[in-house]
Structure formats: structure tokens, C-alpha cells
Design a protein around this motif. Sequence first.
Motif, PDB file in Angstrom:
ATOM      1  N   GLU A  12       4.553  53.287  70.512  1.00  0.00           N
ATOM      2  CA  GLU A  12       5.061  52.587  71.695  1.00  0.00           C
ATOM      3  C   GLU A  12       5.816  51.323  71.301  1.00  0.00           C
ATOM      4  N   GLN A  13       5.357  50.631  70.235  1.00  0.00           N
ATOM      5  CA  GLN A  13       6.066  49.429  69.766  1.00  0.00           C
ATOM      6  C   GLN A  13       7.428  49.803  69.200  1.00  0.00           C
ATOM      7  N   TYR A  14       7.490  50.898  68.449  1.00  0.00           N
ATOM      8  CA  TYR A  14       8.774  51.359  67.919  1.00  0.00           C
ATOM      9  C   TYR A  14       9.727  51.723  69.056  1.00  0.00           C
ATOM     10  N   GLN A  15       9.188  52.284  70.132  1.00  0.00           N
ATOM     11  CA  GLN A  15      10.043  52.622  71.271  1.00  0.00           C
ATOM     12  C   GLN A  15      10.584  51.355  71.938  1.00  0.00           C
ATOM     13  N   ARG A  16       9.769  50.302  71.983  1.00  0.00           N
ATOM     14  CA  ARG A  16      10.268  49.022  72.508  1.00  0.00           C
ATOM     15  C   ARG A  16      11.335  48.453  71.579  1.00  0.00           C
ATOM     16  N   ASN A  17      11.142  48.617  70.269  1.00  0.00           N
ATOM     17  CA  ASN A  17      12.157  48.178  69.306  1.00  0.00           C
ATOM     18  C   ASN A  17      13.470  48.932  69.531  1.00  0.00           C
ATOM     19  N   LEU A  18      13.363  50.230  69.857  1.00  0.00           N
ATOM     20  CA  LEU A  18      14.564  51.020  70.129  1.00  0.00           C
ATOM     21  C   LEU A  18      15.325  50.458  71.321  1.00  0.00           C
ATOM     22  N   GLY A  19      14.591  49.948  72.308  1.00  0.00           N
ATOM     23  CA  GLY A  19      15.254  49.324  73.456  1.00  0.00           C
ATOM     24  C   GLY A  19      16.112  48.151  73.023  1.00  0.00           C
ATOM     25  N   GLU A  20      15.617  47.363  72.069  1.00  0.00           N
ATOM     26  CA  GLU A  20      16.391  46.238  71.529  1.00  0.00           C
ATOM     27  C   GLU A  20      17.598  46.743  70.750  1.00  0.00           C
ATOM     28  N   VAL A  21      17.397  47.845  69.993  1.00  0.00           N
ATOM     29  CA  VAL A  21      18.507  48.439  69.237  1.00  0.00           C
ATOM     30  C   VAL A  21      19.613  48.895  70.181  1.00  0.00           C
TER      31      VAL A  21
ATOM     32  N   ALA B 228      34.920  28.068  61.479  1.00  0.00           N
ATOM     33  CA  ALA B 228      36.189  28.590  62.007  1.00  0.00           C
ATOM     34  C   ALA B 228      36.061  30.083  62.279  1.00  0.00           C
ATOM     35  N   VAL B 229      35.606  30.831  61.288  1.00  0.00           N
ATOM     36  CA  VAL B 229      35.287  32.253  61.457  1.00  0.00           C
ATOM     37  C   VAL B 229      33.991  32.532  60.702  1.00  0.00           C
ATOM     38  N   SER B 230      33.311  33.589  61.107  1.00  0.00           N
ATOM     39  CA  SER B 230      32.035  33.927  60.499  1.00  0.00           C
ATOM     40  C   SER B 230      32.199  34.305  59.026  1.00  0.00           C
ATOM     41  N   THR B 231      31.302  33.789  58.202  1.00  0.00           N
ATOM     42  CA  THR B 231      31.238  34.194  56.801  1.00  0.00           C
ATOM     43  C   THR B 231      29.907  34.859  56.493  1.00  0.00           C
ATOM     44  N   ASN B 232      29.090  35.063  57.539  1.00  0.00           N
ATOM     45  CA  ASN B 232      27.771  35.673  57.359  1.00  0.00           C
ATOM     46  C   ASN B 232      27.898  37.190  57.498  1.00  0.00           C
ATOM     47  N   SER B 233      27.605  37.892  56.437  1.00  0.00           N
ATOM     48  CA  SER B 233      27.711  39.354  56.452  1.00  0.00           C
ATOM     49  C   SER B 233      26.351  40.041  56.360  1.00  0.00           C
ATOM     50  N   ASP B 234      25.271  39.264  56.520  1.00  0.00           N
ATOM     51  CA  ASP B 234      23.928  39.846  56.443  1.00  0.00           C
ATOM     52  C   ASP B 234      23.661  40.755  57.639  1.00  0.00           C
ATOM     53  N   SER B 235      22.946  41.820  57.388  1.00  0.00           N
ATOM     54  CA  SER B 235      22.651  42.795  58.433  1.00  0.00           C
ATOM     55  C   SER B 235      21.454  42.352  59.271  1.00  0.00           C
ATOM     56  N   VAL B 236      21.498  42.650  60.570  1.00  0.00           N
ATOM     57  CA  VAL B 236      20.356  42.433  61.458  1.00  0.00           C
ATOM     58  C   VAL B 236      19.595  43.755  61.528  1.00  0.00           C
ATOM     59  N   ASP B 237      18.438  43.801  60.879  1.00  0.00           N
ATOM     60  CA  ASP B 237      17.674  45.043  60.774  1.00  0.00           C
ATOM     61  C   ASP B 237      16.499  45.035  61.743  1.00  0.00           C
ATOM     62  N   ILE B 238      16.304  46.157  62.432  1.00  0.00           N
ATOM     63  CA  ILE B 238      15.180  46.330  63.347  1.00  0.00           C
ATOM     64  C   ILE B 238      14.427  47.588  62.923  1.00  0.00           C
ATOM     65  N   GLU B 239      13.112  47.482  62.780  1.00  0.00           N
ATOM     66  CA  GLU B 239      12.302  48.625  62.353  1.00  0.00           C
ATOM     67  C   GLU B 239      12.119  49.582  63.525  1.00  0.00           C
ATOM     68  N   VAL B 240      12.479  50.831  63.334  1.00  0.00           N
ATOM     69  CA  VAL B 240      12.413  51.825  64.404  1.00  0.00           C
ATOM     70  C   VAL B 240      11.429  52.944  64.100  1.00  0.00           C
ATOM     71  N   SER B 241      10.889  52.949  62.899  1.00  0.00           N
ATOM     72  CA  SER B 241       9.882  53.926  62.505  1.00  0.00           C
ATOM     73  C   SER B 241       9.211  53.408  61.245  1.00  0.00           C
ATOM     74  N   GLN B 242       8.137  54.068  60.841  1.00  0.00           N
ATOM     75  CA  GLN B 242       7.382  53.596  59.684  1.00  0.00           C
ATOM     76  C   GLN B 242       8.272  53.500  58.450  1.00  0.00           C
ATOM     77  N   GLY B 243       8.540  52.256  58.017  1.00  0.00           N
ATOM     78  CA  GLY B 243       9.348  52.037  56.825  1.00  0.00           C
ATOM     79  C   GLY B 243      10.835  52.265  57.014  1.00  0.00           C
ATOM     80  N   ILE B 244      11.291  52.488  58.243  1.00  0.00           N
ATOM     81  CA  ILE B 244      12.712  52.749  58.501  1.00  0.00           C
ATOM     82  C   ILE B 244      13.284  51.616  59.348  1.00  0.00           C
ATOM     83  N   LYS B 245      14.298  50.934  58.807  1.00  0.00           N
ATOM     84  CA  LYS B 245      14.971  49.855  59.527  1.00  0.00           C
ATOM     85  C   LYS B 245      16.447  50.206  59.685  1.00  0.00           C
TER      86      LYS B 245
END
Length: 351
Positions: free
Chosen positions: A60-69, A210-227
Motif C-alpha cells: 500500500e505504501q508503494y502504491q502511494r509512492n506511485l501516486g507521487e510518481v 541563471a539556468v539549472s546545473t543540477n542533473s541529479d535524478s529524483v528517485d522514488i521507490e516503487v517496489s522492493q529495491g526498485i527506484k
Amino acid sequence: MRVTQSMLSHNSLRHIQNSYQKMGKLEEQLLTGKKVNRPSDDPVAAMKGINYRSQVVQVEQYQRNLGEVYNWMDNTEAALDEVNKVMQRIRDLTVQASTDSYDAEQRKNMASEIKQLRNHLESIANTKVNNKYIFNGSDTSSKPVDLSKIDKEIDIATIDENNAKDYVLFSDNGQQLTWDEAAEAYKGKDGTSVKISDLPGDFMAKEKGAVSTNSDSVDIEVSQGIKLGVNSKPQAVFSLDLFSDLGKLITALESPDTTGEELSKQIDMIDGHHGKVITETAEIGAKYNRVEMVESRLTSQEVIAKSTMSKNEDIDAEKVIIELTSQEALHRASLAVGAMIIQPTLVDFLR
């Protein structure tokens, strides 16, 4: 062994009390719908129930995370779709202006519209979802594009090591460096730091932000060990080159000396930037398809987990009702037998 009246009475009361306990347990199961209401009812089933319930809560928590995704990706997709429309409109205006059938005043009007479209691109780049900027990598608290800083011309020769940390250096090949990175990358063989004015290539300085220089990914866990990375790379769409090139296009349209042939060369520039937007849109679409597959898998896992938990905890209502009815009949019989066993006492005769 001599069986006394007292023994008969105590045994009868003990059996009646046990009958009450069995009826109470069956009634509790019927009211709660659970076979196990406390660990002492069935320690093994209770332990399994804790594990099964943890599994359900996790899904159920992963499903809530999917809502954010979905929230991130839906807004990103809508923003990129808007960028596509803006770039197509800019291209249409540039094609019209390059025909030499428009006079200087008409081209100025086109420049005015493109200027507004450029401002609109800035607002799209600064899109916020849940008070977070979605086009600035992992730095979701800072806006990724500031046209006022982009349009501010900075003489790189005026920058020294004391104020260099306030700027970002951009090269023609798309390289982005802070002063510390540039000093490390281009320091001399003897380890001495390089001066900004001595940097190789054609670097241009802009204020930070002036423009973004941040290229880091925003990762959300959607399953066990899967982001999953839910954000789009800002440098792929809202680059300094895009806003700088559009600024040059506006300047060219405002100039009465610009020829149609010169404007025709700008179309390739627009197509290049537009192609990057289309590529990034396709990337988001591919991620979206994977998210839908993950959602389908989580739905299946939820059904299986709840079914397993139900088999372990939930009662068979029909069976419990029959057992309760049978126990009530036995209890009435016990009461009747007990009334016959417990004989009248002397007190009854003295009434």
C-alpha cells in the motif's frame, strides 16, 4: 470414591463456565470476523498474521509512492507538451519572417511575440508541483531558470578568484563548470590554479541560478529495491543555449538590416532545440509505460497479500454460526442437567 453433592455441584459449575467461555470466543469471532483476536488464541497464526499484514502495508505504501510518481510525470509531460507547442510557434514565425515578404515593422511584431513566448518558456521551466520545482534535478527548492540573469552580460575578464564562486562557466560545447571545477580541471602541471581569463576554449560566465546545473535524478521507490527517476533533465530542454539563441533570434528580427537568408539559418537552430524537447518527451513516455507496468504488478501483489492474510485470519462465517448454535444447545442442556443435579438445600425447606 464417594461422590458428594458438593463435588457434583462444583463439576457442573465448572463445565457451565467452560461452556460460557467457548460461547464467548465464538461470539467474539463472529463480531470481529477474525479467528485470532489475541496472540494466545493461536500463536503461530498470530505470528504469520503480523508478517502478512506488514506485506500488505508495504504494498500500500508503494502504491502511494506511485501516486507521487504519476503526479511528477503527468506534470512533466504536460509541461513538455506545452514547450513543444511554443517551439513550433516560434518556428512558424521564423519561417514566415525568412521569406523577405515581411517588412521591418512586421518582423518587430514577430520579435515581440517570440519574446513573450521566451518568457513563457521561463515560466514552464519554473513549474512547481507540491511546492517543488520539477525541472531542477534534486534541488527542488530553487527555480531552474532566471531570464534576468541569463540576459545579463558579464565580462569574464572582470571575474577573479574572490568572486568566481558566484558564477557558472559555460562553454560552446555545452560544458558547465563552477570555478572550483574549472580550477581543478585546467590547473597547470605544477599544480597552480588557472586564471579564468586563461581558460581554453570559449567560456561564457553567468550568475549562479541563471539556468539549472543540477542533473541529479529524483528517485522514488516503487517496489522492493526498485527506484524510478521521475524528473526530466533540465539541461536537455531548458539550457542556456536555448534562451541565448532565442535572444539572438529576437535581436535579429528587431534589426532592419537582417535578411531572410540570415533568418533561414535560425530555423536549423530552432529545430535542434525542438528535437531535444521531443527526445525528452519520448523518454518521459517510456518511463510512464514502465510505471504502469509496476502499478499492475503492485495491484496483483496487493490482491495476493490480502487473500493470504484473509485465509490466515478471517473466519468462515457459516461454520462459526453453526458452531455457536450447537454450543448454545449444549449450554442449555448443561444448565438443565445442572438444575437436576443440584438438589434442594435445607434453606429451601425453611422458606
